[in-house]
Design a protein around this motif. Structure first.
Motif, PDB file in Angstrom:
ATOM      1  N   GLY A 135       0.775  -1.244   0.000  1.00  0.00           N
ATOM      2  CA  GLY A 135       0.000   0.000   0.000  1.00  0.00           C
ATOM      3  C   GLY A 135       0.798   1.281   0.000  1.00  0.00           C
ATOM      4  O   GLY A 135       0.249   2.354   0.272  1.00  0.00           O
ATOM      5  N   ALA A 136       2.104   1.219  -0.316  1.00  0.00           N
ATOM      6  CA  ALA A 136       2.911   2.445  -0.343  1.00  0.00           C
ATOM      7  C   ALA A 136       2.386   3.405  -1.406  1.00  0.00           C
ATOM      8  O   ALA A 136       1.814   2.986  -2.416  1.00  0.00           O
ATOM      9  CB  ALA A 136       4.368   2.095  -0.645  1.00  0.00           C
ATOM     10  N   SER A 137       2.605   4.695  -1.179  1.00  0.00           N
ATOM     11  CA  SER A 137       2.212   5.712  -2.168  1.00  0.00           C
ATOM     12  C   SER A 137       3.241   5.736  -3.295  1.00  0.00           C
ATOM     13  O   SER A 137       4.331   5.173  -3.174  1.00  0.00           O
ATOM     14  CB  SER A 137       2.158   7.084  -1.507  1.00  0.00           C
ATOM     15  N   ILE A 138       2.884   6.441  -4.367  1.00  0.00           N
ATOM     16  CA  ILE A 138       3.835   6.573  -5.478  1.00  0.00           C
ATOM     17  C   ILE A 138       5.099   7.288  -5.000  1.00  0.00           C
ATOM     18  O   ILE A 138       6.216   6.870  -5.300  1.00  0.00           O
ATOM     19  CB  ILE A 138       3.182   7.314  -6.672  1.00  0.00           C
ATOM     20  N   ASP A 139       4.946   8.346  -4.224  1.00  0.00           N
ATOM     21  CA  ASP A 139       6.122   9.077  -3.720  1.00  0.00           C
ATOM     22  C   ASP A 139       7.034   8.169  -2.909  1.00  0.00           C
ATOM     23  O   ASP A 139       8.256   8.213  -3.047  1.00  0.00           O
ATOM     24  CB  ASP A 139       5.681  10.264  -2.848  1.00  0.00           C
ATOM     25  N   GLU A 140       6.415   7.356  -2.062  1.00  0.00           N
ATOM     26  CA  GLU A 140       7.224   6.434  -1.244  1.00  0.00           C
ATOM     27  C   GLU A 140       7.945   5.419  -2.130  1.00  0.00           C
ATOM     28  O   GLU A 140       9.112   5.096  -1.913  1.00  0.00           O
ATOM     29  CB  GLU A 140       6.333   5.712  -0.226  1.00  0.00           C
ATOM     30  N   ALA A 141       7.228   4.931  -3.154  1.00  0.00           N
ATOM     31  CA  ALA A 141       7.824   3.938  -4.058  1.00  0.00           C
ATOM     32  C   ALA A 141       9.012   4.529  -4.812  1.00  0.00           C
ATOM     33  O   ALA A 141      10.056   3.888  -4.956  1.00  0.00           O
ATOM     34  CB  ALA A 141       6.765   3.430  -5.041  1.00  0.00           C
ATOM     35  N   VAL A 142       8.840   5.763  -5.270  1.00  0.00           N
ATOM     36  CA  VAL A 142       9.919   6.419  -6.029  1.00  0.00           C
ATOM     37  C   VAL A 142      11.162   6.565  -5.148  1.00  0.00           C
ATOM     38  O   VAL A 142      12.287   6.285  -5.564  1.00  0.00           O
ATOM     39  CB  VAL A 142       9.432   7.789  -6.561  1.00  0.00           C
ATOM     40  N   GLN A 143      10.951   6.970  -3.888  1.00  0.00           N
ATOM     41  CA  GLN A 143      12.083   7.142  -2.973  1.00  0.00           C
ATOM     42  C   GLN A 143      12.766   5.807  -2.686  1.00  0.00           C
ATOM     43  O   GLN A 143      13.994   5.702  -2.695  1.00  0.00           O
ATOM     44  CB  GLN A 143      11.601   7.808  -1.672  1.00  0.00           C
ATOM     45  N   LEU A 144      11.958   4.795  -2.451  1.00  0.00           N
ATOM     46  CA  LEU A 144      12.507   3.454  -2.177  1.00  0.00           C
ATOM     47  C   LEU A 144      13.327   2.955  -3.355  1.00  0.00           C
ATOM     48  O   LEU A 144      14.415   2.401  -3.196  1.00  0.00           O
ATOM     49  CB  LEU A 144      11.343   2.479  -1.956  1.00  0.00           C
ATOM     50  N   LEU A 145      12.772   3.157  -4.554  1.00  0.00           N
ATOM     51  CA  LEU A 145      13.456   2.688  -5.773  1.00  0.00           C
ATOM     52  C   LEU A 145      14.812   3.376  -5.896  1.00  0.00           C
ATOM     53  O   LEU A 145      15.824   2.733  -6.184  1.00  0.00           O
ATOM     54  CB  LEU A 145      12.549   2.995  -6.969  1.00  0.00           C
ATOM     55  N   ARG A 146      14.829   4.673  -5.633  1.00  0.00           N
ATOM     56  CA  ARG A 146      16.097   5.417  -5.762  1.00  0.00           C
ATOM     57  C   ARG A 146      17.121   4.929  -4.738  1.00  0.00           C
ATOM     58  O   ARG A 146      18.320   4.946  -5.008  1.00  0.00           O
ATOM     59  CB  ARG A 146      15.847   6.918  -5.614  1.00  0.00           C
ATOM     60  N   ASP A 147      16.641   4.491  -3.578  1.00  0.00           N
ATOM     61  CA  ASP A 147      17.563   3.961  -2.558  1.00  0.00           C
ATOM     62  C   ASP A 147      17.995   2.532  -2.881  1.00  0.00           C
ATOM     63  O   ASP A 147      19.077   2.099  -2.495  1.00  0.00           O
ATOM     64  CB  ASP A 147      16.876   3.954  -1.179  1.00  0.00           C
ATOM     65  N   GLU A 148      17.119   1.832  -3.586  1.00  0.00           N
ATOM     66  CA  GLU A 148      17.344   0.397  -3.792  1.00  0.00           C
ATOM     67  C   GLU A 148      18.359   0.097  -4.889  1.00  0.00           C
ATOM     68  O   GLU A 148      19.087  -0.885  -4.828  1.00  0.00           O
ATOM     69  CB  GLU A 148      15.980  -0.241  -4.138  1.00  0.00           C
ATOM     70  N   ILE A 149      18.376   0.923  -5.941  1.00  0.00           N
ATOM     71  CA  ILE A 149      19.287   0.642  -7.062  1.00  0.00           C
ATOM     72  C   ILE A 149      20.700   1.133  -6.734  1.00  0.00           C
ATOM     73  O   ILE A 149      20.881   1.951  -5.827  1.00  0.00           O
ATOM     74  CB  ILE A 149      18.774   1.289  -8.374  1.00  0.00           C
ATOM     75  N   VAL A 150      21.683   0.601  -7.480  1.00  0.00           N
ATOM     76  CA  VAL A 150      23.081   0.960  -7.212  1.00  0.00           C
ATOM     77  C   VAL A 150      23.799   1.364  -8.513  1.00  0.00           C
ATOM     78  O   VAL A 150      24.741   0.715  -8.952  1.00  0.00           O
ATOM     79  CB  VAL A 150      23.843  -0.189  -6.509  1.00  0.00           C
ATOM     80  N   PRO A 151      23.330   2.452  -9.135  1.00  0.00           N
ATOM     81  CA  PRO A 151      23.951   2.857 -10.408  1.00  0.00           C
ATOM     82  C   PRO A 151      25.356   3.418 -10.194  1.00  0.00           C
ATOM     83  O   PRO A 151      25.726   3.773  -9.076  1.00  0.00           O
ATOM     84  CB  PRO A 151      23.000   3.947 -10.914  1.00  0.00           C
TER      85      PRO A 151
END
Lengths: 273, 143
Positions: free
Chosen positions: A230-246
């Motif tokens: 149930g995370a919001s889009i904003d929360e998902a975007v932040q999580l995604l940015r923390d999760e990847i390792v570019p």
């Protein structure tokens, strides 16, 4: 050409059976459309000197549906994928990825099996296969085994494929819901991705896979789980940015990739709401 | 190694891992096919294998055994695309031109500008800005 051609040895085979028999007895690198391999040869960066030409193995070109499973032969070219009515019906985002990969000359030669084997984190078909939980079919003289695509890579340009195993096909289970693919590169054609993303969304789940943001293609598991809870889009975007390792490289920077990856996930979630 | 080259059966004696590009230029003396980048990015070395455009810098000779290869020389010197490229000044330095024409051969009659851009997406030109090339192809394929 910076590699001495006379030092290279190649054998051509026309059947899977012959290919795996050779691979059992000799260490040879398979060549399909050669669009990656010959770049490395031209620049003198390929260590291998012995090759197995599998381009003529017709049985590896098949695209078919067996029950619920879409079976794509390893030698299906991007042009084959673009033109296939089966791909258009069942996995349109793979046709979309294929249209954005290279130009017609590369699409006529590059194969899906080659994209998997080359193991580049920027391979454009790979996020599609990751997002749909595909299975890689490997054949050796000892038999066949199936490996989950999401467990196939073990590190940068490394996979669980043994040297005597040939990638013969990739299998895709039925996909329900919306499919979404975007590639961000310098231009649409002939550009290696700065970020590439594939997503699948249905009533029950969201699946997100990205390329060029980690040592291998990756699924954004934490982001997917949060969205499921149930995370919001904003929360998902932040999580995604923390999760990847570019990383920073010649094509882009870690910061840009992080920013754009988040934006792409936001767009995906908005488009498929 | 035996292939059909511009309609004629030819034997090739180059090493089997030779680039088709080098076999064409050095063994057969067909220097109309140009080397640009040598990594499949520019399309200058485009030829047709069994009718499909490919980068000849990325094709080992072993893989054209038995195939039908067509180069720019195979068009002769009276093809509508050649004439229109000259009339519209679709060639300046000329290095990309053979590849552009070979890629354009895959287009049918009356292509849209978008069709042409897609067909030539794998061919780079650093002189013309492309507009003259697109015009030349549009005219050559107009019926």
């Amino acid at each position: 050409m910076r590699t001495a051609i006379s030092t290279l040895d190649v054998r051509s085979v026309a059947t899977i059976q012959d290919a795996v028999a050779v691979m059992r007895d000799e260490a040879r690198v398979p060549i399909a459309g050669a669009t990656d391999l010959f770049v490395a040869l031209n620049f003198g960066t390929l260590a291998s000197r012995r090759f197995l030409d599998i381009w003529r193995i017709e049985e590896l070109r098949r695209i078919a549906v067996n029950g619920d499973v879409l079976m794509i032969g390893a030698l299906a070219t991007y042009t084959d994928l673009i033109r296939s009515p089966v791909i258009a019906a069942r996995l349109p985002m793979l046709a979309e990825a294929s249209r954005l990969l290279g130009g017609p000359q590369i699409q006529n030669r590059g194969t899906i099996g080659g994209n998997i084997a080359n193991a580049s984190p920027a391979g454009d078909s790979l996020p599609v296969l990751a997002a749909v939980d595909a299975t890689v079919v490997l054949r050796s003289a000892a038999g066949e085994r199936r490996v989950a695509f999401n467990g196939f890579y073990t590190g940068y340009r490394e996979s669980v494929r043994r040297a005597d195993e040939l990638i013969v096909a990739v299998e895709v289970p039925a996909v329900s819901g919306r499919q979404w693919f975007r590639k961000v590169g310098t231009r649409a054609a002939q550009a290696i991705s700065k970020v590439v993303i594939a997503g699948v969304r249905d009533d029950r789940s969201v699946r997100i896979a990205l390329g060029s943001v980690a040592p291998t293609v990756v699924r954004a598991r934490r982001t997917e789980e949060a969205l499921g809870a149930g995370a919001s889009i904003d929360e998902a975007v932040q999580l995604l940015r923390d999760e990847i390792v570019p990383i920073d490289d010649i094509r882009s920077t870690a910061g840009y990739r992080r920013l754009v990856s988040g934006n792409l996930v936001r767009r995906f979630l908005a488009d498929t709401q | 190694m035996r292939l059909t080259l511009n309609g004629e059966a030819r034997d090739a004696v180059s090493a089997p891992m030779s680039r088709l590009l080098d076999v064409l230029r050095e063994e057969f003396g067909l220097t109309g096919t140009k080397e640009g980048c040598g990594e499949g990015e520019c399309g200058a070395c485009t030829v047709l294998i069994d009718g499909a455009p490919v980068c000849s810098c990325l094709v080992p000779l072993a893989q054209v055994d038995g195939a039908n290869v067509q180069t720019i020389e195979g068009l002769g010197d009276d093809h509508p695309l050649q004439h229109e490229f000259m009339k519209e000044v679709g060639a300046q330095c000329g290095i990309c031109t053979p590849g552009m024409i070979m890629a354009a051969l895959s287009l049918g009659e009356n292509p849209t500008l978008d069709d042409i851009k897609v067909a030539l997406a794998g061919n780079l030109c650093r002189c013309t800005g492309y507009a003259a090339i697109y015009r030349a192809i549009m005219k050559a394929n107009a019926r």
